[in-house]
Motif scaffolding. Structure first.
Motif, PDB file in Angstrom:
ATOM      1  N   PHE A  58       0.830  -1.206   0.000  1.00 49.04           N
ATOM      2  CA  PHE A  58       0.000   0.000   0.000  1.00 49.04           C
ATOM      3  C   PHE A  58       0.860   1.249   0.000  1.00 49.04           C
ATOM      4  O   PHE A  58       0.609   2.181  -0.768  1.00 49.04           O
ATOM      5  N   LEU A  59       1.878   1.271   0.842  1.00 49.40           N
ATOM      6  CA  LEU A  59       2.751   2.437   0.890  1.00 49.40           C
ATOM      7  C   LEU A  59       3.478   2.647  -0.426  1.00 49.40           C
ATOM      8  O   LEU A  59       3.593   3.772  -0.904  1.00 49.40           O
ATOM      9  N   ALA A  60       3.941   1.567  -1.015  1.00 51.26           N
ATOM     10  CA  ALA A  60       4.703   1.685  -2.255  1.00 51.26           C
ATOM     11  C   ALA A  60       3.847   2.090  -3.441  1.00 51.26           C
ATOM     12  O   ALA A  60       4.294   2.808  -4.322  1.00 51.26           O
ATOM     13  N   THR A  61       2.588   1.646  -3.471  1.00 56.60           N
ATOM     14  CA  THR A  61       1.765   1.908  -4.656  1.00 56.60           C
ATOM     15  C   THR A  61       0.880   3.134  -4.540  1.00 56.60           C
ATOM     16  O   THR A  61       0.500   3.702  -5.564  1.00 56.60           O
ATOM     17  N   VAL A  62       0.554   3.562  -3.325  1.00 53.94           N
ATOM     18  CA  VAL A  62      -0.387   4.668  -3.183  1.00 53.94           C
ATOM     19  C   VAL A  62       0.237   5.898  -2.528  1.00 53.94           C
ATOM     20  O   VAL A  62       0.234   6.989  -3.101  1.00 53.94           O
ATOM     21  N   LEU A  63       0.768   5.746  -1.344  1.00 59.39           N
ATOM     22  CA  LEU A  63       1.195   6.918  -0.586  1.00 59.39           C
ATOM     23  C   LEU A  63       2.458   7.580  -1.122  1.00 59.39           C
ATOM     24  O   LEU A  63       2.533   8.805  -1.169  1.00 59.39           O
ATOM     25  N   VAL A  64       3.436   6.799  -1.515  1.00 59.07           N
ATOM     26  CA  VAL A  64       4.683   7.385  -1.994  1.00 59.07           C
ATOM     27  C   VAL A  64       4.464   8.189  -3.286  1.00 59.07           C
ATOM     28  O   VAL A  64       4.882   9.349  -3.364  1.00 59.07           O
ATOM     29  N   PRO A  65       3.780   7.641  -4.309  1.00 61.22           N
ATOM     30  CA  PRO A  65       3.525   8.459  -5.503  1.00 61.22           C
ATOM     31  C   PRO A  65       2.625   9.673  -5.219  1.00 61.22           C
ATOM     32  O   PRO A  65       2.813  10.735  -5.805  1.00 61.22           O
ATOM     33  N   ALA A  66       1.668   9.524  -4.301  1.00 62.13           N
ATOM     34  CA  ALA A  66       0.791  10.649  -3.972  1.00 62.13           C
ATOM     35  C   ALA A  66       1.581  11.770  -3.304  1.00 62.13           C
ATOM     36  O   ALA A  66       1.375  12.958  -3.606  1.00 62.13           O
ATOM     37  N   ALA A  67       2.485  11.425  -2.409  1.00 64.02           N
ATOM     38  CA  ALA A  67       3.309  12.441  -1.753  1.00 64.02           C
ATOM     39  C   ALA A  67       4.241  13.126  -2.757  1.00 64.02           C
ATOM     40  O   ALA A  67       4.424  14.346  -2.716  1.00 64.02           O
ATOM     41  N   ALA A  68       4.800  12.357  -3.673  1.00 58.67           N
ATOM     42  CA  ALA A  68       5.672  12.943  -4.694  1.00 58.67           C
ATOM     43  C   ALA A  68       4.895  13.877  -5.608  1.00 58.67           C
ATOM     44  O   ALA A  68       5.364  14.971  -5.943  1.00 58.67           O
TER      45      ALA A  68
END
Length: 75
Positions: free
Chosen positions: A15-25
């Motif tokens: 979840f962190l790798a696919t959703v949160l990291v790209p959203a934060a970037a």
């Protein structure tokens, strides 16, 4: 129990790798993060209330599923 822990760790990492990291970037690149940082106070309009309720429902579903899995393993 160790298997369930590994599965949950994999789910959270995925979840962190696919959703949160790209959203934060994306938020950093587009300037949305600056707007959110500068905003003072918390305004809970319709979107805020809906998001809060949705988040609580998702958490309740996850807790219920974990409870049911743990309960079925004890029997």
């Amino acid at each position: 129990m160790e298997r369930i822990s590994r599965v949950w760790a994999a789910v959270v990492a995925g979840f962190l790798a696919t959703v949160l990291v790209p959203a934060a970037a994306w938020a950093e690149e587009s300037g949305v993060a600056d707007v959110v940082r500068k905003k003072k106070g918390i305004s809970l309009g319709f979107g805020g209330v809906f998001g809060l309720i949705c988040c609580l429902v998702v958490v309740a579903i996850i807790v219920g599923a974990v409870f049911l899995v743990m309960r079925s393993r004890k029997k």
